[in-house]
Design a protein around this motif. Structure first.
Motif, PDB file in Angstrom:
ATOM      1  N   LEU A   1      -5.986  -6.404  -1.279  1.00 47.68           N
ATOM      2  CA  LEU A   1      -7.034  -7.327  -0.860  1.00 47.68           C
ATOM      3  C   LEU A   1      -7.352  -8.310  -1.976  1.00 47.68           C
ATOM      4  N   GLY A   2      -7.502  -9.553  -1.608  1.00 48.13           N
ATOM      5  CA  GLY A   2      -7.820 -10.573  -2.588  1.00 48.13           C
ATOM      6  C   GLY A   2      -7.634 -11.960  -2.018  1.00 48.13           C
ATOM      7  N   ASP A   3      -8.095 -12.926  -2.778  1.00 52.45           N
ATOM      8  CA  ASP A   3      -7.989 -14.325  -2.379  1.00 52.45           C
ATOM      9  C   ASP A   3      -7.343 -15.076  -3.533  1.00 52.45           C
TER      10      ASP A   3
ATOM     11  N   PRO B   1      -1.589 -11.470  -8.575  1.00 52.82           N
ATOM     12  CA  PRO B   1      -1.655 -10.131  -9.166  1.00 52.82           C
ATOM     13  C   PRO B   1      -0.509  -9.224  -8.747  1.00 52.82           C
ATOM     14  N   LEU B   2       0.266  -9.649  -7.756  1.00 51.75           N
ATOM     15  CA  LEU B   2       1.329  -8.780  -7.256  1.00 51.75           C
ATOM     16  C   LEU B   2       2.576  -8.806  -8.131  1.00 51.75           C
ATOM     17  N   GLN B   3       2.770  -9.911  -8.862  1.00 52.55           N
ATOM     18  CA  GLN B   3       4.012 -10.039  -9.627  1.00 52.55           C
ATOM     19  C   GLN B   3       4.151  -8.943 -10.673  1.00 52.55           C
ATOM     20  N   SER B   4       3.052  -8.553 -11.265  1.00 47.75           N
ATOM     21  CA  SER B   4       3.104  -7.533 -12.302  1.00 47.75           C
ATOM     22  C   SER B   4       3.251  -6.129 -11.741  1.00 47.75           C
ATOM     23  N   GLN B   5       3.125  -5.973 -10.426  1.00 47.17           N
ATOM     24  CA  GLN B   5       3.195  -4.645  -9.821  1.00 47.17           C
ATOM     25  C   GLN B   5       4.593  -4.276  -9.343  1.00 47.17           C
TER      26      GLN B   5
ATOM     27  N   SER C   1      -7.710  -9.108   4.469  1.00 47.92           N
ATOM     28  CA  SER C   1      -7.956  -7.854   5.178  1.00 47.92           C
ATOM     29  C   SER C   1      -6.635  -7.121   5.334  1.00 47.92           C
ATOM     30  N   VAL C   2      -6.751  -5.810   5.550  1.00 51.70           N
ATOM     31  CA  VAL C   2      -5.534  -5.015   5.718  1.00 51.70           C
ATOM     32  C   VAL C   2      -4.789  -5.444   6.969  1.00 51.70           C
TER      33      VAL C   2
END
Length: 933
Positions: free
Chosen positions: A583-585, A593-597, A621-622
């Motif tokens: 979740l995020g904008d 934030p997904l690149q580091s995961q 939202s999910v």
């Protein structure tokens, strides 16, 4: 008569020449000295040697490598056996083969900066550490053996001229027989010569680099005297080697000068027995001998670190040297054919000494070229070893070779190479080792062609060599040519060398060295996958070839290890995607934030040994995140057709990646021990900690039941099969598969007891997934049990026979178990009438006609059932077996069209599956089974 050296010694030792060690030596050395400081951590030399131009850096090393003793002792043998016509044809074929490799060398060398290691560097950086490391070891061993062969060859040449025969016979007519002969004496002479080479290498390669020009001048002067001798030396009778028996043939032959009769006598082939070996010559054997003198083409590329402009110098210098040697070999062949009779060429391979204006000239040329070749092979071996150790391909095994002197000289590598060369000297076997060395170098050349071919086929945008006079056709021709020559020289040794290379490749792959070079295999795989994905046409899909392509939604991998490994079992070689919604904008975040995961997720995939892709998305939202993944996951004809969701309940999650009480379920059939040190060294995963409460799709935030059912409805609308999984938080496949294993299938819609259909799309999909699970190797011993719910008064036997016939047509093996459920049906019908009336009254009060129209267009296969009925059915399922099954497959009805009933729908599913153990609620929307061939 001057010295004579057996052909085979020179023939094979010269083959070592091809190694191009001359160049390797100096190049690898200085290049390594330039680059090694950063890798080894030593201080760079305060003063670096000046860079070389085309002539000194490329032309001279390549010429010395291609000439060596070949030009002095082999040309006459080739012309004498094959004749002028076949000799020129052989030269054309041989140079065509090496020219294909030259084009590859030029292409790679002009596609970026080259470092130390020459051929090893080019191959390893193009094909990856496994292939490059295996070729590098073979290149190192070839250099070691080549140095030993040249030392032994020089000793043999010296003893041929100056050695005292051990018996009464004389190997030659030398007048200066002062050196004792014998195995130990020969070993002593070789050791002394090798020590001289080692001293030069320990002092520094710059000494040999300075001597290179002097050696080149000597070789050119000797060649000049040979050419002059053809024109100024008059008719001369040459005595053939002294060990020949007069009863076998003539003891002398003639140097006639330029005569037409001599030329006509030498144009045709006349294969005879090699007087040094007693072997009958043929086109193949002579061609193999002659080809050894046409190699050494990679000298310039190995000098890349010492060149002012490698991209400019290597193509021009290498091609110049190849053309020059080709012209020299052809001129010598023609001059020899015009001036020497056939007997002289066939029975005296050292005839150039006897017809020279000054006999010692050729001897000096042989000695100097052989000594320089031995020295350059030794230096080249040490530089290749140093480059291998610096790349850490073999771990600590080669770590001592990294040590260097204050000036950057890898003296430990020199000593290791010297020690191995000394060991080879003890063997004294020239012929066998020389053939293997020649094949090793041909393997290196073929690998360079393969590297260039791979770069060309990968179509990588960064492969832009400035040298463009090559295509993939020239690379293939180079590979084929090298392979033919390998097997032509010796098929057994060629096969053994390839097997040895593959063994080294597997070893390095097992060691899994970490490199940042990039691997060409990834580029090739991308290229081929893209091509085949374009060919995968979804319009040609057929139910016969259907396979599950699964999108598994994972909230937190820490509590989903068992589920992830289980779904890997039912994918049946299909697409498997791990999906996650964060979740995020993005508008309010500084970066994605997904690149580091991704690294953590990919490490999890490797850790669990599953074959899956990872797809992460950021959404508000999910539900929207799952919609994103359902829309965009996959590519072309490879898109998920089945979405798997964790069940919505209040079961607290447990951390399976850290909790030692829960052994990780690996994709191997052996049980993982909790106290196994391998489990204690699991890689770190940067996933958020597990939190209590419901967590489906979000980390640490509750997902409402309304939104959860909406996700199921969305998937059905998008024609995706849906599976809800429950009680997989503590699933351990290893424990589940011990003893008798059962997989229970309930293909009836238990939420609509008035529907007794067993053969609808959803039921068949249920059977298909259960059958796929049973086909997996780990689950093959499991028994499928198909539960048939029946009522009294219906034809029990007839229904069972129809189901058996269906299973036979579908080629499925399952035990059919009939289950009477009259009491459960009675509970349902007792409340059905009252529930229907209540529903009708509520509908009239709402008066929402539009909703009713939508409900008719999207009917639900659920009905309003009481909690008592569901609890009774749940108990019925639990009471069927004494031993609980490993997994249960249940029919999942479609969500109701009326969204206000989503809470009731989820409540019904919860009551139905309560305490059932690992359970899959499955809803299929597409046909997946056919009885057609």
């Amino acid at each position: 008569m001057s010295e004579r050296t057996p052909l085979l010694h020179y023939r094979l030792s010269a083959s070592v020449n091809e190694s191009g060690e001359h160049r390797d030596t100096r190049t690898g050395r200085d290049e390594d000295e330039h680059r090694s400081p950063a890798a080894v951590g030593r201080k760079p030399a305060s003063k670096q040697p000046p860079k070389l131009n085309i002539f000194f850096g490329v032309v001279i090393p390549t010429l010395l490598s291609m000439f060596s003793v070949v030009v002095f002792l082999r040309i006459g043998f080739v012309v004498g056996q094959c004749g002028l016509y076949q000799t020129i044809a052989m030269l054309l074929v041989a140079y065509f083969i090496i020219s294909m490799t030259v084009l590859s060398v030029c292409a790679i060398s002009t596609n970026g900066a080259l470092d130390a290691g020459g051929a090893y560097y080019m191959i390893s950086r193009a094909l990856g550490p496994e292939f490059g490391g295996s070729i590098g070891i073979m290149f190192f061993l070839a250099n070691v053996c080549g140095s030993a062969l040249y030392v032994l060859g020089l000793v043999e040449a010296m003893l041929t001229t100056f050695g005292v025969p051990e018996d009464g016979s004389s190997l030659s007519a030398s007048r200066y027989m002062v050196l004792p002969t014998g195995y130990w004496w020969s070993l002593l002479y070789g050791t002394v010569i090798l020590l001289l080479c080692v001293l030069v290498c320990l002092i520094g390669a710059h000494i040999y680099a300075k001597a290179t020009f002097l050696i080149f001048i000597i070789v050119i002067v000797v060649l000049g005297t040979i050419f002059i001798s053809f024109f100024i030396v008059p008719f001369r009778t040459v005595q053939l080697p002294g060990h020949r028996n007069a009863s076998i043939g003539p003891t002398s032959a003639n140097f006639t000068g330029f005569k037409l009769d001599t030329l006509m006598g030498n144009v045709q082939a006349d294969y005879t027995v090699d007087y040094t070996t007693g072997v009958m010559m043929s086109f193949a054997t002579v061609f193999a001998v002659m080809f050894n003198g046409c190699t050494g083409i990679m000298a310039g590329s190995n000098m890349s670190g010492d060149l002012k402009n490698p991209s400019y110098s290597i193509p021009r210098g290498t091609i110049t040297a190849v053309i020059f040697t080709f012209v020299i070999y052809n001129l010598l062949s023609i001059l020899i054919s015009c001036t020497c009779d056939r007997v002289l060429l066939q029975q005296d391979y050292g005839f150039l000494t006897d017809i020279n204006v000054w006999h010692p000239f050729v001897t000096i040329g042989v000695y100097s070229s052989t000594l320089s070749a031995a020295m350059s092979n030794l230096i080249g071996a040490s530089r290749v070893l140093y480059a291998l150790s610096r790349d850490d391909l073999f771990g600590r095994f080669l770590s001592p070779a990294k040590h260097t002197s204050s000036s950057g000289n890898p003296w430990v590598s020199v000593l290791i190479s010297w020690f191995l060369v000394q060991l080879v000297l003890f063997s004294g076997k020239l012929n066998t080792i020389a053939s293997i060395v020649t094949i090793f170098f041909l393997l290196v050349y073929a690998a360079v062609d393969l590297a260039c071919l791979a770069l060309e086929w990968a179509s990588a945008p960064n492969f832009r060599p400035t040298f463009r006079y090559f295509t993939w056709h020239t690379c293939v021709l180079g590979i084929i040519g090298c392979a033919i020559m390998m097997f032509l020289i010796n098929a057994i040794y060629a096969s053994a060398s390839i097997a040895f290379m593959l063994l080294l490749l597997l070893l390095i792959h097992y060691l899994s060295p970490v490199s940042s070079w990039g691997c060409i295999s990834q580029a090739l795989i991308f290229h081929q996958v893209r091509k085949y994905l374009l060919m995968l046409d979804v319009r040609k899909d057929h139910v016969k070839f259907w396979r599950p392509q699964v999108l598994l939604m994972v909230s937190n991998p820490r509590c989903s290890v068992g589920l992830i490994t289980f779904i890997n079992d039912i994918k049946k070689s299909g697409l498997y995607v791990l999906g996650h919604v964060q979740l995020g904008d993005l508008d309010v975040l500084p970066s994605d934030p997904l690149q580091s995961q991704y690294d953590s997720w990919l490490s999890l995939v490797d850790h669990l040994n599953i074959k899956a892709f990872v797809n992460l998305t950021l959404a508000d939202s999910v539900r929207h995140g799952v919609q994103h993944l359902l829309f965009i996951s996959g590519l072309g004809g490879m898109r998920p057709n089945t979405v798997v969701l964790g069940f919505y309940d209040d079961t607290p999650p447990q951390d399976q990646l850290q909790d030692s009480a829960l052994p990780i379920c690996r994709f191997s059939e052996s049980a993982a021990q909790v106290d196994d040190p391998e489990n204690q060294s699991d890689p770190p995963f940067h996933f958020p900690p597990v939190r209590g409460g419901v967590s489906v799709g979000r980390d640490g935030k509750s997902l409402g039941p309304q939104e959860y059912v909406c996700i199921i409805a969305d998937a059905v609308k998008m024609l995706k099969n849906v599976a809800l999984v429950r009680y997989f938080g503590e699933f351990d496949r290893t424990q589940s598969l011990q003893g008798s294993v059962f997989v229970d299938v309930w293909p009836v819609n238990l939420l609509r007891p008035d529907s007794a259909a067993y053969v609808d799309t959803c039921s068949l999909f249920l059977l298909q997934l259960a059958c796929i699970l049973n086909m997996t190797r780990a689950w093959q011993k499991a028994k499928l049990r198909l539960f048939l719910c029946v009522e009294e008064g219906r034809s029990l036997k007839g229904t069972e026979q129809k189901l058996k016939h269906l299973l036979k047509d579908l080629r499925m093996k399952a035990d059919i178990c009939t289950v009477p459920w009259d009491s459960q049906i009675a509970l349902h019908w007792q409340r059905q009438t009252r529930s229907g009336k209540i529903e009708e009254m509520e509908s009239e009060e709402d008066g929402v006609e539009d909703d009713k129209e939508f409900a008719n267009s999207f009917p639900s296969n659920t009905s309003r059932v009481s909690d008592e009925y569901l609890q009774a059915v749940n108990k019925l399922i639990l009471d069927q077996t004494l031993r609980p099954p490993a997994v249960r497959f249940l029919y999942l009805p479609r969500p109701p069209a009326d969204t206000s009933r989503y809470h009731d729908y989820l409540h019904q599913l919860e009551l139905l599956t309560r305490n059932l153990g690992p359970t899959l609620l499955i809803h299929g929307v597409t046909p997946v089974i056919t009885t057609d061939l």
